[in-house]
Design an enzyme around this catalytic site. Structure first.
Site, mmCIF file in Angstrom:
data_model
loop_
_atom_site.group_PDB
_atom_site.id
_atom_site.type_symbol
_atom_site.label_atom_id
_atom_site.label_comp_id
_atom_site.label_asym_id
_atom_site.label_seq_id
_atom_site.Cartn_x
_atom_site.Cartn_y
_atom_site.Cartn_z
ATOM 1 N N MET A 37 -12.116 4.392 -0.402
ATOM 2 C CA MET A 37 -12.777 4.665 0.885
ATOM 3 C C MET A 37 -13.459 6.014 0.723
ATOM 4 S SD MET A 37 -9.658 3.234 3.192
ATOM 5 C CE MET A 37 -8.568 3.277 1.778
ATOM 6 N N HIS B 115 -1.287 -1.328 -4.287
ATOM 7 C CA HIS B 115 -2.535 -0.974 -3.606
ATOM 8 C C HIS B 115 -2.578 0.538 -3.389
ATOM 9 C CE1 HIS B 115 -5.933 -1.966 -0.892
ATOM 10 N NE2 HIS B 115 -5.475 -0.994 -0.116
ATOM 11 N N HIS C 3 -8.345 1.003 -3.744
ATOM 12 C CA HIS C 3 -9.230 0.768 -2.596
ATOM 13 C C HIS C 3 -9.929 2.095 -2.319
ATOM 14 C CE1 HIS C 3 -9.445 -0.177 2.035
ATOM 15 N NE2 HIS C 3 -10.643 -0.110 1.478
ATOM 16 N N ASP D 205 -4.768 3.616 -1.955
ATOM 17 C CA ASP D 205 -5.865 3.971 -1.046
ATOM 18 C C ASP D 205 -6.405 5.355 -1.379
ATOM 19 O OD1 ASP D 205 -6.009 1.699 0.854
ATOM 20 O OD2 ASP D 205 -3.919 2.249 1.222
ATOM 21 N N ASP E 153 -6.615 -6.370 4.536
ATOM 22 C CA ASP E 153 -5.946 -5.058 4.530
ATOM 23 C C ASP E 153 -5.965 -4.480 5.941
ATOM 24 O OD1 ASP E 153 -4.969 -2.538 3.953
ATOM 25 O OD2 ASP E 153 -6.682 -1.919 2.721
ATOM 26 N N MET F 13 -9.021 8.129 -0.346
ATOM 27 C CA MET F 13 -9.851 8.540 0.800
ATOM 28 C C MET F 13 -10.368 9.950 0.563
ATOM 29 S SD MET F 13 -7.538 7.232 3.980
ATOM 30 C CE MET F 13 -6.600 5.711 3.915
ATOM 31 N N MET G 173 -11.552 -5.896 5.756
ATOM 32 C CA MET G 173 -10.687 -4.968 6.491
ATOM 33 C C MET G 173 -10.299 -5.580 7.831
ATOM 34 S SD MET G 173 -10.047 -2.339 4.605
ATOM 35 C CE MET G 173 -9.123 -1.439 5.868
ATOM 36 N N SER H 30 0.845 -1.196 0.000
ATOM 37 C CA SER H 30 0.000 0.000 0.000
ATOM 38 C C SER H 30 0.882 1.247 0.000
ATOM 39 C CB SER H 30 -0.883 0.009 1.243
ATOM 40 O OG SER H 30 -1.420 1.311 1.428
HETATM 41 C C1 DX5 Z 1 -6.094 1.686 5.676
HETATM 42 C C2 DX5 Z 1 -5.680 1.324 4.286
HETATM 43 C C3 DX5 Z 1 -4.567 0.362 4.200
HETATM 44 C C4 DX5 Z 1 -3.285 0.808 4.873
HETATM 45 C C5 DX5 Z 1 -2.726 -0.415 5.514
HETATM 46 O O1 DX5 Z 1 -7.351 2.250 5.669
HETATM 47 O O2 DX5 Z 1 -6.761 0.759 3.577
HETATM 48 O O3 DX5 Z 1 -4.324 -0.059 2.869
HETATM 49 O O4 DX5 Z 1 -2.315 1.338 4.021
HETATM 50 O O5 DX5 Z 1 -1.617 -0.056 6.264
HETATM 51 P P1 DX5 Z 1 -0.869 -1.093 7.200
HETATM 52 O O6 DX5 Z 1 -0.427 -2.242 6.331
HETATM 53 O O7 DX5 Z 1 0.258 -0.294 7.728
HETATM 54 O O8 DX5 Z 1 -1.846 -1.531 8.257
HETATM 55 ZN ZN ZN Z 2 -6.327 -0.158 1.645
#
Ligand code: DX5
Ligand code: ZN
Length: 222
Positions: free
Chosen positions: A66, A31, A64, A33, A173, A35, A135, A8
């Site tokens: 969010m 990956h 991903h 993210d 994740d 947000m 998650m 990620s």
């Molecule tokens: C959190 C993200 C993850 C995050 C995971 O909301 O969706 O992808 O980067 O980070 P680690 O692996 O550090 O828990």
């Molecule tokens: Zn993620």
């Protein structure tokens, strides 16, 4: 499908993104993210950045989302070049319609569930999806502690997919690292997201290989 590792970039250096993407070129997926500061209390990046990442990354992009209103936004990420698009069930108006849109655009269709969301409503529509993301932390931030009590969700999804004869990928994740990945693999996970574990390591390449080999050993059927 075998074990796949998806670092990620939430834990990467955003001022040196291309360098940090190339540092994990032995990964199966990147990956990303997304947000929106509404669905989760954090803000990262959006369509133009994903589009550019997809152009420079040597591996396929796993977005991903969010974000709110994935019914509108998820297909735009497929158009931006993401090979897999994951949206949150909690934010979706019509999850099956989104999945169909994504597949029509040539992307893998994937749905994510937060720790408090049960798998039940997905079990009857599983064949509409190529992947389910379970998650293992509350979405929003990297570096949080892994939640082992999410493992029964992976097991139920794997059992139902097997029953349906559906080649469903399962992704975990949050908090996935050397000390937790075996447990996740044993519960039936295929695609492992790791942010701080990979980007916090001095040798990112070696960390990916270490995670891959621990997961392979734990999931002897994969
Ligand atoms: C959190 C993200 C993850 C995050 C995971 O909301 O969706 O992808 O980067 O980070 P680690 O692996 O550090 O828990
Ligand atoms: Zn993620």
């Amino acid at each position: 499908m075998g074990i796949q590792i998806a670092p990620s970039i939430l834990s990467a250096d955003f001022a040196n993104l291309e360098r940090d993407i190339l540092a994990v070129e032995n990964a199966d997926w990147l990956h990303v993210d997304v947000m929106d500061a509404h669905f989760v209390p954090n803000l990262t990046l959006g369509l133009p950045v994903v589009e550019r990442i997809a152009q420079v990354a040597p591996m396929p992009i796993d977005t991903h989302l969010m974000i709110e209103d994935p019914d509108h936004w998820a297909p735009r990420y497929a158009e931006a070049g993401a090979s897999s698009v994951t949206f949150h069930l909690e934010a979706a108006e019509n999850p099956v319609a989104i999945a169909r849109d994504l597949r029509r655009l040539g992307a893998r269709a994937s749905v994510a569930i937060k720790p408090g969301t049960p798998v039940d409503s997905l079990l009857d529509v599983l064949t509409e999806f190529d992947m389910v993301l379970v998650m293992t932390v509350e979405p929003g931030f990297g570096g949080q502690a892994f939640m082992p009590d999410m493992m029964p969700k992976l097991r139920s999804l794997r059992a139902r997919a097997d029953e349906l004869g559906h080649d469903l990928w399962l992704q975990a994740d949050g908090g996935v690292a050397r000390d937790t990945i075996a447990e996740v693999a044993a519960a039936g996970c295929d695609v492992f997201v790791a942010g701080s574990a990979v980007y916090g390591a001095a040798d990112r390449h070696a960390e990916i290989e270490a995670l891959r080999s621990i997961a392979r050993e734990a999931r002897t059927d994969a």
